[in-house]
Design a protein around this motif. Structure first.
Motif, PDB file in Angstrom:
ATOM      1  N   ALA A   6       0.834  -1.191   0.000  1.00  0.00           N
ATOM      2  CA  ALA A   6       0.000   0.000   0.000  1.00  0.00           C
ATOM      3  C   ALA A   6       0.869   1.242   0.000  1.00  0.00           C
ATOM      4  O   ALA A   6       1.914   1.283   0.646  1.00  0.00           O
ATOM      5  CB  ALA A   6      -0.888   0.003   1.242  1.00  0.00           C
ATOM      6  N   ARG A   7       0.463   2.254  -0.750  1.00  0.00           N
ATOM      7  CA  ARG A   7       1.229   3.495  -0.802  1.00  0.00           C
ATOM      8  C   ARG A   7       1.070   4.212   0.526  1.00  0.00           C
ATOM      9  O   ARG A   7      -0.051   4.379   1.011  1.00  0.00           O
ATOM     10  CB  ARG A   7       0.723   4.362  -1.945  1.00  0.00           C
ATOM     11  N   PRO A   8       2.173   4.660   1.130  1.00  0.00           N
ATOM     12  CA  PRO A   8       2.079   5.350   2.407  1.00  0.00           C
ATOM     13  C   PRO A   8       1.183   6.568   2.320  1.00  0.00           C
ATOM     14  O   PRO A   8       1.193   7.302   1.329  1.00  0.00           O
ATOM     15  CB  PRO A   8       3.533   5.759   2.697  1.00  0.00           C
ATOM     16  N   GLU A   9       0.427   6.798   3.357  1.00  0.00           N
ATOM     17  CA  GLU A   9      -0.505   7.919   3.383  1.00  0.00           C
ATOM     18  C   GLU A   9       0.251   9.236   3.258  1.00  0.00           C
ATOM     19  O   GLU A   9       1.298   9.439   3.883  1.00  0.00           O
ATOM     20  CB  GLU A   9      -1.294   7.901   4.691  1.00  0.00           C
ATOM     21  N   GLY A  10      -0.261  10.123   2.425  1.00  0.00           N
ATOM     22  CA  GLY A  10       0.349  11.426   2.263  1.00  0.00           C
ATOM     23  C   GLY A  10       1.418  11.493   1.200  1.00  0.00           C
ATOM     24  O   GLY A  10       2.035  12.541   1.011  1.00  0.00           O
ATOM     25  N   THR A  11       1.638  10.384   0.455  1.00  0.00           N
ATOM     26  CA  THR A  11       2.686  10.394  -0.565  1.00  0.00           C
ATOM     27  C   THR A  11       2.136  10.535  -1.969  1.00  0.00           C
ATOM     28  O   THR A  11       2.886  10.469  -2.923  1.00  0.00           O
ATOM     29  CB  THR A  11       3.528   9.105  -0.495  1.00  0.00           C
ATOM     30  N   ASP A  12       0.819  10.693  -2.139  1.00  0.00           N
ATOM     31  CA  ASP A  12       0.252  10.871  -3.470  1.00  0.00           C
ATOM     32  C   ASP A  12       0.826  12.132  -4.111  1.00  0.00           C
ATOM     33  O   ASP A  12       0.911  13.188  -3.482  1.00  0.00           O
ATOM     34  CB  ASP A  12      -1.276  10.999  -3.404  1.00  0.00           C
ATOM     35  N   ARG A  13       1.229  12.020  -5.352  1.00  0.00           N
ATOM     36  CA  ARG A  13       1.769  13.161  -6.071  1.00  0.00           C
ATOM     37  C   ARG A  13       0.648  14.059  -6.561  1.00  0.00           C
ATOM     38  O   ARG A  13      -0.481  13.619  -6.759  1.00  0.00           O
ATOM     39  CB  ARG A  13       2.630  12.687  -7.244  1.00  0.00           C
ATOM     40  N   THR A  14       0.978  15.308  -6.811  1.00  0.00           N
ATOM     41  CA  THR A  14      -0.002  16.263  -7.295  1.00  0.00           C
ATOM     42  C   THR A  14      -0.518  15.842  -8.661  1.00  0.00           C
ATOM     43  O   THR A  14       0.284  15.590  -9.564  1.00  0.00           O
ATOM     44  CB  THR A  14       0.630  17.663  -7.406  1.00  0.00           C
ATOM     45  N   PRO A  15      -1.854  15.770  -8.859  1.00  0.00           N
ATOM     46  CA  PRO A  15      -2.391  15.404 -10.176  1.00  0.00           C
ATOM     47  C   PRO A  15      -1.887  16.367 -11.239  1.00  0.00           C
ATOM     48  O   PRO A  15      -1.837  17.577 -11.030  1.00  0.00           O
ATOM     49  CB  PRO A  15      -3.906  15.532  -9.973  1.00  0.00           C
ATOM     50  N   GLY A  16      -1.472  15.818 -12.361  1.00  0.00           N
ATOM     51  CA  GLY A  16      -1.004  16.636 -13.461  1.00  0.00           C
ATOM     52  C   GLY A  16       0.479  16.938 -13.413  1.00  0.00           C
ATOM     53  O   GLY A  16       1.015  17.547 -14.330  1.00  0.00           O
ATOM     54  N   ALA A  17       1.154  16.513 -12.327  1.00  0.00           N
ATOM     55  CA  ALA A  17       2.586  16.794 -12.235  1.00  0.00           C
ATOM     56  C   ALA A  17       3.366  16.036 -13.297  1.00  0.00           C
ATOM     57  O   ALA A  17       4.378  16.506 -13.798  1.00  0.00           O
ATOM     58  CB  ALA A  17       3.099  16.430 -10.837  1.00  0.00           C
ATOM     59  N   GLY A  18       2.887  14.843 -13.648  1.00  0.00           N
ATOM     60  CA  GLY A  18       3.519  14.079 -14.715  1.00  0.00           C
ATOM     61  C   GLY A  18       4.775  13.358 -14.280  1.00  0.00           C
ATOM     62  O   GLY A  18       5.281  13.519 -13.172  1.00  0.00           O
ATOM     63  N   ILE A  19       5.289  12.555 -15.198  1.00  0.00           N
ATOM     64  CA  ILE A  19       6.535  11.830 -14.986  1.00  0.00           C
ATOM     65  C   ILE A  19       7.703  12.803 -15.177  1.00  0.00           C
ATOM     66  O   ILE A  19       7.699  13.586 -16.130  1.00  0.00           O
ATOM     67  CB  ILE A  19       6.651  10.667 -15.987  1.00  0.00           C
ATOM     68  N   PRO A  20       8.714  12.778 -14.314  1.00  0.00           N
ATOM     69  CA  PRO A  20       9.862  13.686 -14.498  1.00  0.00           C
ATOM     70  C   PRO A  20      10.506  13.493 -15.870  1.00  0.00           C
ATOM     71  O   PRO A  20      10.644  12.367 -16.354  1.00  0.00           O
ATOM     72  CB  PRO A  20      10.818  13.270 -13.374  1.00  0.00           C
ATOM     73  N   ILE A  21      10.896  14.586 -16.489  1.00  0.00           N
ATOM     74  CA  ILE A  21      11.550  14.535 -17.794  1.00  0.00           C
ATOM     75  C   ILE A  21      13.016  14.186 -17.591  1.00  0.00           C
ATOM     76  O   ILE A  21      13.733  14.878 -16.877  1.00  0.00           O
ATOM     77  CB  ILE A  21      11.411  15.875 -18.540  1.00  0.00           C
ATOM     78  N   ALA A  22      13.459  13.095 -18.200  1.00  0.00           N
ATOM     79  CA  ALA A  22      14.823  12.612 -18.012  1.00  0.00           C
ATOM     80  C   ALA A  22      15.829  13.555 -18.660  1.00  0.00           C
ATOM     81  O   ALA A  22      15.506  14.316 -19.578  1.00  0.00           O
ATOM     82  CB  ALA A  22      14.966  11.212 -18.590  1.00  0.00           C
ATOM     83  N   ALA A  23      17.052  13.464 -18.186  1.00  0.00           N
ATOM     84  CA  ALA A  23      18.118  14.321 -18.705  1.00  0.00           C
ATOM     85  C   ALA A  23      18.788  13.731 -19.941  1.00  0.00           C
ATOM     86  O   ALA A  23      19.802  14.238 -20.400  1.00  0.00           O
ATOM     87  CB  ALA A  23      19.160  14.563 -17.626  1.00  0.00           C
ATOM     88  N   GLY A  24      18.235  12.645 -20.466  1.00  0.00           N
ATOM     89  CA  GLY A  24      18.786  12.070 -21.687  1.00  0.00           C
ATOM     90  C   GLY A  24      19.699  10.894 -21.446  1.00  0.00           C
ATOM     91  O   GLY A  24      20.562  10.586 -22.275  1.00  0.00           O
ATOM     92  N   GLY A  25      19.497  10.197 -20.330  1.00  0.00           N
ATOM     93  CA  GLY A  25      20.366   9.079 -19.989  1.00  0.00           C
ATOM     94  C   GLY A  25      20.285   7.900 -20.933  1.00  0.00           C
ATOM     95  O   GLY A  25      21.196   7.069 -20.968  1.00  0.00           O
ATOM     96  N   SER A  26      19.209   7.822 -21.721  1.00  0.00           N
ATOM     97  CA  SER A  26      19.050   6.671 -22.626  1.00  0.00           C
ATOM     98  C   SER A  26      19.586   6.938 -24.019  1.00  0.00           C
ATOM     99  O   SER A  26      19.369   6.140 -24.931  1.00  0.00           O
ATOM    100  CB  SER A  26      17.570   6.282 -22.707  1.00  0.00           C
ATOM    101  N   VAL A  27      20.286   8.051 -24.192  1.00  0.00           N
ATOM    102  CA  VAL A  27      20.724   8.433 -25.541  1.00  0.00           C
ATOM    103  C   VAL A  27      21.669   7.395 -26.143  1.00  0.00           C
ATOM    104  O   VAL A  27      21.727   7.238 -27.375  1.00  0.00           O
ATOM    105  CB  VAL A  27      21.388   9.828 -25.508  1.00  0.00           C
ATOM    106  N   LEU A  28      22.398   6.657 -25.309  1.00  0.00           N
ATOM    107  CA  LEU A  28      23.332   5.651 -25.817  1.00  0.00           C
ATOM    108  C   LEU A  28      22.763   4.240 -25.740  1.00  0.00           C
ATOM    109  O   LEU A  28      23.502   3.269 -25.924  1.00  0.00           O
ATOM    110  CB  LEU A  28      24.656   5.727 -25.048  1.00  0.00           C
TER     111      LEU A  28
END
Length: 277
Positions: free
Chosen positions: A15-37
């Motif tokens: 179960a997800r700990p109470e109070g850890t829900d992320r803000t709706p619409g915040a989205g997945i963090p945009i990566a810095a390009g680590g998969s380029v290689l």
């Protein structure tokens, strides 16, 4: 998956700990390009090789590609990888696949609309908003207009803009929305073509075609037909005349007016993230 159906459990099933829900619409963090290689998968590699061969052989839209048996021999991959690679290209519109007897893969087109649809998935996952999409659209189309007006070939500028100056474009809105949208976007495509940079032409136009798709699905752009025709006429004159700064400024004003006129049709959707319609 809608927010109402999103599971409340964590990735490991707890179960997800109470109070850890992320803000709706915040989205997945945009990566810095680590998969380029990241090395390409077999399906990606064969898709790349097919595209290279289309170019090398000078094939055009509608031309047939080799049969599956020939491709398996030429590319030395499994049938599964070949079919997955072909599906990747088909989704992007780079090839079409005719089904049934006598069918097979054919060369498709390079269409920024397909890029825009794929980008919409990234935008949505990242939590990008429509306001951000509109900002990118205004910036990119303004730059394309400036570059079009800066094209050193004055005769080419005049020839490309001529249909929008001569009245060859219908004054009345076409009854078929698909035909109408094709004609409307044709003007912006002509401007992009004059910009002289294929990377800008393909990538920047994706924003505009994504916006156009949403406007067409939510409302009816034909309601502002007269505004579009008048603005396109003025833009065509300025681009043909080679006035760089005025072309960019007028294009940006044109797009802002289109957004404001259609804002009521978007309603609360403007408050959400870019969706994949």
């Amino acid at each position: 998956m809608s927010a109402k159906k999103r599971p409340a459990s964590a990735k490991d099933g707890s179960a997800r700990p109470e109070g850890t829900d992320r803000t709706p619409g915040a989205g997945i963090p945009i990566a810095a390009g680590g998969s380029v290689l990241r090395p390409p998968k077999a399906a990606e590699s064969v898709a790349r090789d097919i595209v290279k061969d289309i170019r090398a052989l000078g094939l055009r839209p509608g031309d047939n590609l080799p049969s599956e048996a020939e491709m398996l021999k030429d590319y030395e991959v499994s049938r599964e990888s070949l079919r997955e690679g072909l599906r990747l290209l088909e989704v992007q519109g780079m090839i079409t696949i005719r089904r049934g007897p006598g069918g097979g893969p054919q060369v498709g087109t390079v269409d920024s609309a397909n890029l825009g649809r794929m980008e919409a998935l990234y935008f949505h996952l990242a939590g990008a908003t429509y306001e951000e999409l509109f900002e990118a659209w205004i910036f990119s189309e303004g730059e394309l207009a400036r570059r079009a007006a800066a094209n050193p070939d004055a005769e080419l500028r005049a020839a490309v803009m001529e249909p929008y100056l001569s009245g060859d474009v219908d004054e009345e809105a076409h009854d078929d929305l698909e035909v109408y949208m094709s004609g409307h976007e044709g003007f912006h495509g002509s401007v992009a073509g004059l910009a002289g940079n294929k990377v800008f032409q393909i990538s920047f136009r994706a924003f505009g075609l994504l916006v156009a798709h949403h406007i067409a699905m939510i409302g009816d752009v034909r309601m502002i037909h007269d505004v579009l025709v008048d603005d396109h006429l003025q833009l065509a004159r300025i681009i043909a005349d080679g006035d760089v700064e005025q072309a960019g400024e007028l294009m940006e004003r044109h797009l802002r007016s289109v957004i404001e006129i259609n804002r009521a049709q978007f309603g609360t959707k403007l408050d959400g993230d870019v969706d994949w319609l």
